[in-house]
Design an enzyme around this catalytic site. Sequence first.
Site, PDB file in Angstrom:
ATOM      1  N   GLY A   1       0.598  -1.267   0.060  1.00 22.10           N
ATOM      2  CA  GLY A   1       0.093   0.116   0.012  1.00 22.10           C
ATOM      3  C   GLY A   1       0.989   1.203  -0.152  1.00 22.10           C
ATOM      4  O   GLY A   1       0.316   2.304   0.459  1.00 22.10           O
ATOM      5  N   SER A   2       1.926   1.422  -0.598  1.00 19.92           N
ATOM      6  CA  SER A   2       2.682   2.403  -0.690  1.00 19.92           C
ATOM      7  C   SER A   2       2.037   3.680  -1.608  1.00 19.92           C
ATOM      8  O   SER A   2       2.075   4.592  -0.933  1.00 19.92           O
ATOM      9  CB  SER A   2       4.227   2.300  -1.176  1.00 19.92           C
ATOM     10  OG  SER A   2       4.152   1.993  -2.502  1.00 19.92           O
ATOM     11  N   ASN A   3       1.412   3.238  -2.504  1.00 19.37           N
ATOM     12  CA  ASN A   3       0.832   4.234  -3.418  1.00 19.37           C
ATOM     13  C   ASN A   3      -0.611   4.767  -2.685  1.00 19.37           C
ATOM     14  O   ASN A   3      -1.148   5.765  -2.658  1.00 19.37           O
ATOM     15  CB  ASN A   3       0.494   3.596  -4.628  1.00 19.37           C
ATOM     16  CG  ASN A   3       1.524   3.920  -5.858  1.00 19.37           C
ATOM     17  OD1 ASN A   3       1.883   4.992  -6.064  1.00 19.37           O
ATOM     18  ND2 ASN A   3       1.927   3.023  -6.271  1.00 19.37           N
TER      19      ASN A   3
ATOM     20  N   MET B   1      -4.578  -6.716  -7.264  1.00 19.86           N
ATOM     21  CA  MET B   1      -4.070  -7.748  -7.952  1.00 19.86           C
ATOM     22  C   MET B   1      -5.453  -8.572  -8.433  1.00 19.86           C
ATOM     23  O   MET B   1      -5.018  -9.946  -8.557  1.00 19.86           O
ATOM     24  CB  MET B   1      -2.964  -8.669  -7.334  1.00 19.86           C
ATOM     25  CG  MET B   1      -1.795  -7.938  -6.823  1.00 19.86           C
ATOM     26  SD  MET B   1      -1.053  -7.013  -8.175  1.00 19.86           S
ATOM     27  CE  MET B   1      -0.207  -8.336  -8.974  1.00 19.86           C
TER      28      MET B   1
ATOM     29  N   ASN C   1      -6.059   3.498 -12.181  1.00 13.12           N
ATOM     30  CA  ASN C   1      -4.795   2.440 -11.842  1.00 13.12           C
ATOM     31  C   ASN C   1      -3.521   3.174 -12.156  1.00 13.12           C
ATOM     32  O   ASN C   1      -3.337   3.988 -13.234  1.00 13.12           O
ATOM     33  CB  ASN C   1      -5.073   1.344 -12.709  1.00 13.12           C
ATOM     34  CG  ASN C   1      -4.067   0.280 -12.264  1.00 13.12           C
ATOM     35  OD1 ASN C   1      -3.628  -0.192 -10.851  1.00 13.12           O
ATOM     36  ND2 ASN C   1      -3.191  -0.386 -13.308  1.00 13.12           N
TER      37      ASN C   1
ATOM     38  N   HIS D   1       0.394   1.831 -13.007  1.00 11.65           N
ATOM     39  CA  HIS D   1       1.268   0.721 -13.382  1.00 11.65           C
ATOM     40  C   HIS D   1       2.768   0.960 -13.532  1.00 11.65           C
ATOM     41  O   HIS D   1       3.065   2.196 -14.267  1.00 11.65           O
ATOM     42  CB  HIS D   1       0.640   0.320 -14.650  1.00 11.65           C
ATOM     43  CG  HIS D   1       1.563  -1.089 -15.370  1.00 11.65           C
ATOM     44  ND1 HIS D   1       1.061  -2.155 -14.835  1.00 11.65           N
ATOM     45  CD2 HIS D   1       2.008  -1.082 -16.416  1.00 11.65           C
ATOM     46  CE1 HIS D   1       1.794  -3.161 -15.395  1.00 11.65           C
ATOM     47  NE2 HIS D   1       2.518  -2.473 -16.377  1.00 11.65           N
TER      48      HIS D   1
ATOM     49  N   ASP E   1     -10.175   0.015 -17.868  1.00 12.24           N
ATOM     50  CA  ASP E   1     -11.333  -0.602 -18.795  1.00 12.24           C
ATOM     51  C   ASP E   1     -11.123  -2.050 -18.535  1.00 12.24           C
ATOM     52  O   ASP E   1     -10.371  -2.808 -17.585  1.00 12.24           O
ATOM     53  CB  ASP E   1     -10.858  -0.246 -20.234  1.00 12.24           C
ATOM     54  CG  ASP E   1      -9.593  -0.985 -20.914  1.00 12.24           C
ATOM     55  OD1 ASP E   1      -8.944  -1.615 -20.249  1.00 12.24           O
ATOM     56  OD2 ASP E   1      -9.439  -0.512 -21.969  1.00 12.24           O
TER      57      ASP E   1
ATOM     58  N   GLU F   1       5.992   6.895  -8.719  1.00  9.31           N
ATOM     59  CA  GLU F   1       4.390   6.563  -8.775  1.00  9.31           C
ATOM     60  C   GLU F   1       3.786   7.481  -7.564  1.00  9.31           C
ATOM     61  O   GLU F   1       2.881   7.750  -7.751  1.00  9.31           O
ATOM     62  CB  GLU F   1       4.547   5.199  -8.470  1.00  9.31           C
ATOM     63  CG  GLU F   1       4.820   4.073  -9.339  1.00  9.31           C
ATOM     64  CD  GLU F   1       4.621   2.697  -9.251  1.00  9.31           C
ATOM     65  OE1 GLU F   1       3.760   2.576  -8.542  1.00  9.31           O
ATOM     66  OE2 GLU F   1       5.569   2.156  -9.296  1.00  9.31           O
TER      67      GLU F   1
END
Length: 221
Positions: free
Chosen positions: A16-18, A94, A111, A113, A145, A178
């Site tokens: 959960g760093s983002n 995930m 999202n 990536h 999507d 990120e």
Amino acid sequence: MSTARVRLGVLVSGGGSNLQALLDACTREDFPAEVACVVSNVPTAHALERARAAGVPAVVVDHKAHASKAAFEAAILEALGAAGVQWVCLAGFMRLLSADFLGRFAGRVLNIHPSLLPSFPGLHAQRQALERGVKVAGCTVHFVDAGTDTGPIIGQAAVPVLPEDDEKSLSARILVEEHRLYPLAVRLAVTGQVTLDGVRTRVAAPPSTGELALRSPGATT
């Protein structure tokens, strides 16, 4: 006059760093969103502890405890609905989401990536980049999507691939970007500065903000 903040639901599966980057952004008075709910499909995910430490409701919806994908997603939707969520952010989640789920938040699922999409979608993007010998890697925030990392791109940040890089060192360098890019992209999206145009996006951001989304680390004007 105060303006109500957009309520975010963040889906997580790991550290959960983002998520933490979004939680930190939401502490700023000028940030247009707040994290209203965090949902994890992994009961032991450290991201749940990050949410609880920030005073945010943390909900476990274990995919293994549901007989079907539809039942699993229905449980997530119930948790998001109970929290009044308006936008959904995937932060290391995930599991692929179905078109039916995405339809409930049409154009409002984001999202992040760890590659410069459309290159290297799916798992182990940093490893893929190293195996292909690219000289520049990075991260991408995109609308979600029904495909795998195929949605319209909102913003990207680039990092150099160094000769001595391995998967761990490259991943760490990308992760720094990120954490900068995701809150910026969320700000642009929820304030209507990003609009969908087919498979592309149009970003109507102030020059300083747009510049941040497009520049590589260390770039000079």
